[in-house]
Design a protein around this motif. Structure first.
Motif, PDB file in Angstrom:
ATOM      1  N   GLY A 111     -25.344-107.771 -15.818  1.00  5.01           N
ATOM      2  CA  GLY A 111     -26.645-107.128 -15.321  1.00  5.01           C
ATOM      3  C   GLY A 111     -26.042-105.715 -14.737  1.00  5.01           C
ATOM      4  N   ASP A 112     -26.757-105.748 -13.307  1.00  3.05           N
ATOM      5  CA  ASP A 112     -26.262-103.995 -13.048  1.00  3.05           C
ATOM      6  C   ASP A 112     -24.872-103.626 -11.716  1.00  3.05           C
ATOM      7  N   PRO A 113     -23.691-103.600 -12.076  1.00  3.63           N
ATOM      8  CA  PRO A 113     -22.660-103.672 -11.275  1.00  3.63           C
ATOM      9  C   PRO A 113     -22.789-103.176 -10.185  1.00  3.63           C
ATOM     10  N   GLY A 114     -23.484-101.999 -10.010  1.00 10.65           N
ATOM     11  CA  GLY A 114     -23.791-101.012  -8.783  1.00 10.65           C
ATOM     12  C   GLY A 114     -22.703-100.719  -8.405  1.00 10.65           C
ATOM     13  N   PRO A 115     -22.923 -99.518  -7.375  1.00 12.30           N
ATOM     14  CA  PRO A 115     -21.938 -98.949  -6.590  1.00 12.30           C
ATOM     15  C   PRO A 115     -20.611 -99.097  -6.513  1.00 12.30           C
ATOM     16  N   ALA A 116     -19.254 -98.598  -6.703  1.00  7.43           N
ATOM     17  CA  ALA A 116     -18.047 -99.302  -6.673  1.00  7.43           C
ATOM     18  C   ALA A 116     -17.572 -99.582  -5.876  1.00  7.43           C
ATOM     19  N   ASP A 117     -17.496 -98.028  -4.778  1.00 10.75           N
ATOM     20  CA  ASP A 117     -17.472 -98.559  -3.024  1.00 10.75           C
ATOM     21  C   ASP A 117     -18.087 -99.154  -1.961  1.00 10.75           C
ATOM     22  N   VAL A 118     -19.024-100.516  -2.562  1.00 10.73           N
ATOM     23  CA  VAL A 118     -19.820-100.665  -1.579  1.00 10.73           C
ATOM     24  C   VAL A 118     -19.889-102.582  -1.467  1.00 10.73           C
ATOM     25  N   TYR A 119     -19.108-103.086  -0.453  1.00 10.56           N
ATOM     26  CA  TYR A 119     -19.041-104.581  -0.791  1.00 10.56           C
ATOM     27  C   TYR A 119     -20.537-105.467  -0.348  1.00 10.56           C
ATOM     28  N   PRO A 120     -20.530-106.132  -1.833  1.00 10.29           N
ATOM     29  CA  PRO A 120     -21.771-106.762  -1.615  1.00 10.29           C
ATOM     30  C   PRO A 120     -22.284-108.238  -0.533  1.00 10.29           C
ATOM     31  N   LEU A 121     -22.029-108.085  -0.321  1.00  5.99           N
ATOM     32  CA  LEU A 121     -21.730-109.683   0.700  1.00  5.99           C
ATOM     33  C   LEU A 121     -22.004-108.727   1.780  1.00  5.99           C
ATOM     34  N   PRO A 122     -23.037-109.346   2.865  1.00  5.79           N
ATOM     35  CA  PRO A 122     -23.819-108.346   4.762  1.00  5.79           C
ATOM     36  C   PRO A 122     -22.480-108.158   5.383  1.00  5.79           C
ATOM     37  N   ASP A 123     -21.388-109.886   4.926  1.00 12.61           N
ATOM     38  CA  ASP A 123     -20.979-110.348   7.126  1.00 12.61           C
ATOM     39  C   ASP A 123     -19.746-108.669   6.574  1.00 12.61           C
ATOM     40  N   LEU A 124     -19.292-107.725   5.913  1.00 13.92           N
ATOM     41  CA  LEU A 124     -18.402-106.800   6.156  1.00 13.92           C
ATOM     42  C   LEU A 124     -19.108-106.192   7.030  1.00 13.92           C
ATOM     43  N   LYS A 125     -20.043-105.756   6.528  1.00 13.49           N
ATOM     44  CA  LYS A 125     -20.823-104.788   7.138  1.00 13.49           C
ATOM     45  C   LYS A 125     -21.367-105.134   8.888  1.00 13.49           C
ATOM     46  N   ALA A 126     -22.369-106.301   9.129  1.00 19.53           N
ATOM     47  CA  ALA A 126     -22.275-107.287  10.061  1.00 19.53           C
ATOM     48  C   ALA A 126     -21.419-107.240  11.131  1.00 19.53           C
ATOM     49  N   ALA A 127     -19.848-107.416  10.355  1.00 23.47           N
ATOM     50  CA  ALA A 127     -19.059-107.259  11.472  1.00 23.47           C
ATOM     51  C   ALA A 127     -18.652-105.705  11.353  1.00 23.47           C
ATOM     52  N   ALA A 128     -18.334-105.225  11.040  1.00 19.97           N
ATOM     53  CA  ALA A 128     -17.743-103.421  11.626  1.00 19.97           C
ATOM     54  C   ALA A 128     -19.066-103.653  12.368  1.00 19.97           C
TER      55      ALA A 128
END
Length: 452
Positions: free
Chosen positions: A324-341
């Protein structure tokens, strides 16, 4: 009970598969009476089929654990020099496994089956190399020192070029220092997997680093593809992998063990990432994880995830066939990191952390010194603070009740066809399977398993 051992292996495993194609090509499927025939998870995950495409060659997996024995026949040539953070407490170095656990995790990842001319135990990614980072034993650490050692281990593994970092251990202690180490690893291209813990049928306490934002928390399933009763559950679970009745190379007299635990599941998740990364070496850590999530076996209730097995059970075979699509190289795919930040931006790392956290060179025995502990983000000196402070510190340490636990318990396997010997509960959490080999209790089943 296991039969009498000779030559470092079970006599009952004398009748083995007679041929084996080496790493990089398809291995001959072993049949009855072989070590390989006891490794049900490799059949479920279609290992031989995957090995036609990828064995994990070119990928380094750091095993942060009790040390890894490079002399295990199934690991010869796969174990690199690494780092020993336990030299103050344990004899030997990172190649001296004082409990056998780290060698077991390495065996599940990179075992080549080389014992007896190809009659040994295989790892899921036999072409990978293992970078051992030996940690002190649980009895050697306090709640304040644990995250410091683990943070150093993560930074060392990252700086040493390990694409995948396997952490089949945990602690109830959480610290900003550990958060920063995880962020450092992610920013420098590594991918981290950690066991969620084995007390799902007990207190089910949240443990770290599996619950640390940016770490992939891994739970266990059995042959029925349901959550193992011991596997901890909650929002920290991101994915699951087999973790029951596992047979693999390990430390100890026989060099072969059977085990149950989220430790084992974590090793298989790490190996799965290595298989995919080997085929797509230009992808980033974020893209590898995204593809794992793209191709994962989803929960049966139609939800995006659940607390038992996270987003589902790892399926590297599907990822190798149709990622499938590996998506952007620089975006972490799980939500926990963004939520914590968003909730609490991480403070700036100290100068020493920015340069690798001050991880000592090989043989450095200063890892557990008061100077090192003073650098912990708590700012608390945990050695010789005076009588009053020491009393307060003891109370605090008791309150956090930290115990870094290896996530499985290992014993030599029985002869083929005999019941799997299950030792009683001990210092490592353990589960007793039901009479048919499946866990008692557990979460929702996985739809379609590995065969879809």
């Amino acid at each position: 009970m296991p039969t009498k051992m000779r030559g470092g292996r079970l006599r009952a495993l004398a009748t083995m598969v007679t041929g084996l194609l080496l790493v990089g090509t398809a291995a001959t499927v072993a049949h009855a009476d072989s070590t390989r025939s006891l490794q049900w998870h490799l059949d479920a995950m279609h290992a031989e089929e995957m090995w036609k495409t990828s064995t994990g060659k070119g990928i380094t997996v750091a095993v942060i654990d009790t040390g890894v024995d490079p002399n295990n026949p199934d690991l010869k040539g796969r174990v690199l020099d690494g780092l020993d953070l336990a030299s103050k407490f344990q004899k030997g170095d990172e190649h001296t496994d004082f409990k056998g656990h780290g060698t077991g995790m390495a065996g599940l990842i990179a075992g080549t089956g080389a014992y007896g001319g190809g009659k040994g135990a295989f790892g899921l990614a036999p072409g990978t190399e293992i970078l051992p980072v030996r940690m002190p034993d649980v009895d050697d650490l306090s709640g304040f020192a644990g995250p410091t050692y683990l943070s150093r281990a993560i930074r060392y593994a990252t700086d040493s070029g390990a694409q995948v970092i396997n952490i089949s251990m945990s602690t109830s202690a959480h610290s900003p220092e550990l958060d920063r180490a995880v962020k450092y690893a992610l920013d420098h291209g590594s991918l981290l997997f950690a066991a969620v813990g084995n007390s799902g049928d007990k207190d089910n306490a949240v443990e770290y680093p599996a619950a640390t934002p940016g770490v992939v928390g891994v739970g266990s399933v059995g042959k029925n593809l349901r959550r193992s009763s011991f596997s901890q559950f909650g929002p920290q679970v991101d994915m699951a992998a087999p973790g029951e009745a596992m047979v693999h190379a390990c430390g100890g007299k026989t060099g072969l063990c059977s085990a149950n635990g989220t430790s084992d599941a974590t090793a298989l998740a790490s190996a799965s990432a290595a298989l995919i990364w080997s085929k797509h070496p230009t992808w980033t850590n974020n893209q590898i994880l995204r593809v794992m999530l793209n191709t994962i076996g989803a929960p049966t209730d139609g939800a995006k995830r659940n607390d038992s097995i996270g987003y589902g059970i790892v399926r590297p075979r599907i990822a190798l066939q149709n990622p499938g699509d590996p998506g952007p190289a620089d975006v972490y795919p799980l939500p926990d990191l963004k939520a914590a930040a968003e909730k609490s931006p991480a403070p700036s790392a100290s100068a020493s952390e920015a340069q690798g956290g001050g991880a000592p060179a090989k043989g450095d025995e200063g890892a557990g010194s008061s100077t090192s502990a003073a650098k912990d983000s708590s700012g608390t000196l945990w050695i010789v603070l005076g009588v009053g402070a020491a009393v307060l510190l003891a109370v605090a340490a008791a309150a956090v009740a930290v115990a870094r636990k290896r996530r499985n318990r290992t014993t030599p396997p029985p002869p083929p066809g005999a019941p799997m010997h299950q030792p009683p509960h001990g210092s490592w959490q353990f589960t007793q399977p039901g009479p048919d080999g499946t866990p008692q209790g557990g979460g929702p089943p996985h739809q379609g398993g590995y065969h879809r």
